[in-house]
Design a protein around this motif. Structure first.
Motif, PDB file in Angstrom:
ATOM      1  N   LEU A 155       0.615  -1.715  -0.349  1.00 41.55           N
ATOM      2  CA  LEU A 155      -0.383   0.262  -0.175  1.00 41.55           C
ATOM      3  C   LEU A 155       1.186   1.259  -0.145  1.00 41.55           C
ATOM      4  O   LEU A 155      -0.090   2.315  -0.308  1.00 41.55           O
ATOM      5  N   HIS A 178       3.144   1.826  -1.856  1.00 48.76           N
ATOM      6  CA  HIS A 178       4.016   3.016  -2.810  1.00 48.76           C
ATOM      7  C   HIS A 178       3.084   2.051  -3.978  1.00 48.76           C
ATOM      8  O   HIS A 178       2.420   0.889  -4.249  1.00 48.76           O
ATOM      9  N   GLU A 179       1.951   3.767  -4.390  1.00 51.18           N
ATOM     10  CA  GLU A 179       1.081   3.329  -5.636  1.00 51.18           C
ATOM     11  C   GLU A 179       0.902   1.930  -6.709  1.00 51.18           C
ATOM     12  O   GLU A 179       0.889   1.509  -7.001  1.00 51.18           O
ATOM     13  N   THR A 213       3.751   0.099  -6.834  1.00 55.92           N
ATOM     14  CA  THR A 213       3.331  -1.553  -6.612  1.00 55.92           C
ATOM     15  C   THR A 213       1.632  -1.780  -6.639  1.00 55.92           C
ATOM     16  O   THR A 213       1.639  -3.164  -6.735  1.00 55.92           O
ATOM     17  N   LEU A 214       0.995  -0.777  -5.530  1.00 57.10           N
ATOM     18  CA  LEU A 214       0.012  -1.878  -5.693  1.00 57.10           C
ATOM     19  C   LEU A 214      -1.451  -2.485  -6.976  1.00 57.10           C
ATOM     20  O   LEU A 214      -1.326  -2.502  -6.591  1.00 57.10           O
ATOM     21  N   LEU A 215      -0.500  -0.912  -7.918  1.00 55.18           N
ATOM     22  CA  LEU A 215      -1.170  -1.183  -8.304  1.00 55.18           C
ATOM     23  C   LEU A 215      -0.996  -2.269  -9.510  1.00 55.18           C
ATOM     24  O   LEU A 215      -1.708  -3.667  -9.871  1.00 55.18           O
ATOM     25  N   CYS A 223      -1.858  -5.402  -7.952  1.00 51.79           N
ATOM     26  CA  CYS A 223      -3.872  -5.112  -7.948  1.00 51.79           C
ATOM     27  C   CYS A 223      -4.122  -6.126  -9.475  1.00 51.79           C
ATOM     28  O   CYS A 223      -4.757  -6.762  -9.604  1.00 51.79           O
ATOM     29  N   PRO A 257      -7.712  -2.402  -5.247  1.00 51.73           N
ATOM     30  CA  PRO A 257      -7.059  -2.064  -4.570  1.00 51.73           C
ATOM     31  C   PRO A 257      -7.532  -1.092  -3.409  1.00 51.73           C
ATOM     32  O   PRO A 257      -6.794  -1.506  -2.449  1.00 51.73           O
TER      33      PRO A 257
END
Length: 99
Positions: free
Chosen positions: A61, A63-64, A66-68, A71, A78
């Motif tokens: 969460l 690092h956007e 990485t999150l994307l 997901c 997300p």
């Protein structure tokens, strides 16, 4: 999934998936190890500690991009990652009162 136990099981499964995602990425794994202070040989032992799985989701969460990527790779919305975090030990302060 409506009860707390099944929500926690789902959160744990998502966290384990996230750990596999991090471990399989040659850029993410060294960063995760550096941030957590865990060496690669100790991950299995550390994973048994309360709060470790929450830490994996917090890492995702934080690092956007990485999150994307996570997901997209897993087909996870997300928002579900943040929701899962709240059902794990050390995911937030309300975990203790929900047991």
């Amino acid at each position: 999934m409506t009860d707390a136990a099944s929500m926690r099981e789902h959160a744990e499964a998502l966290s384990i998936s996230a750990l596999g995602f991090v471990a399989s990425d040659p850029e993410l794994l060294p960063r995760f190890l550096a941030i957590t202070g865990i060496d690669a040989g100790s991950i299995r032992q550390a994973a048994r500690e309360p709060g470790f799985l929450a830490g994996v989701l917090q890492f995702i969460l934080a690092h956007e991009p990485t999150l994307l990527r996570f997901c997209e790779a897993t087909g996870t919305p997300p928002a579900a990652v943040g929701q899962a975090l709240r059902h794990l030990p050390s995911g937030d302060t309300s975990y203790e009162s929900s047991i």
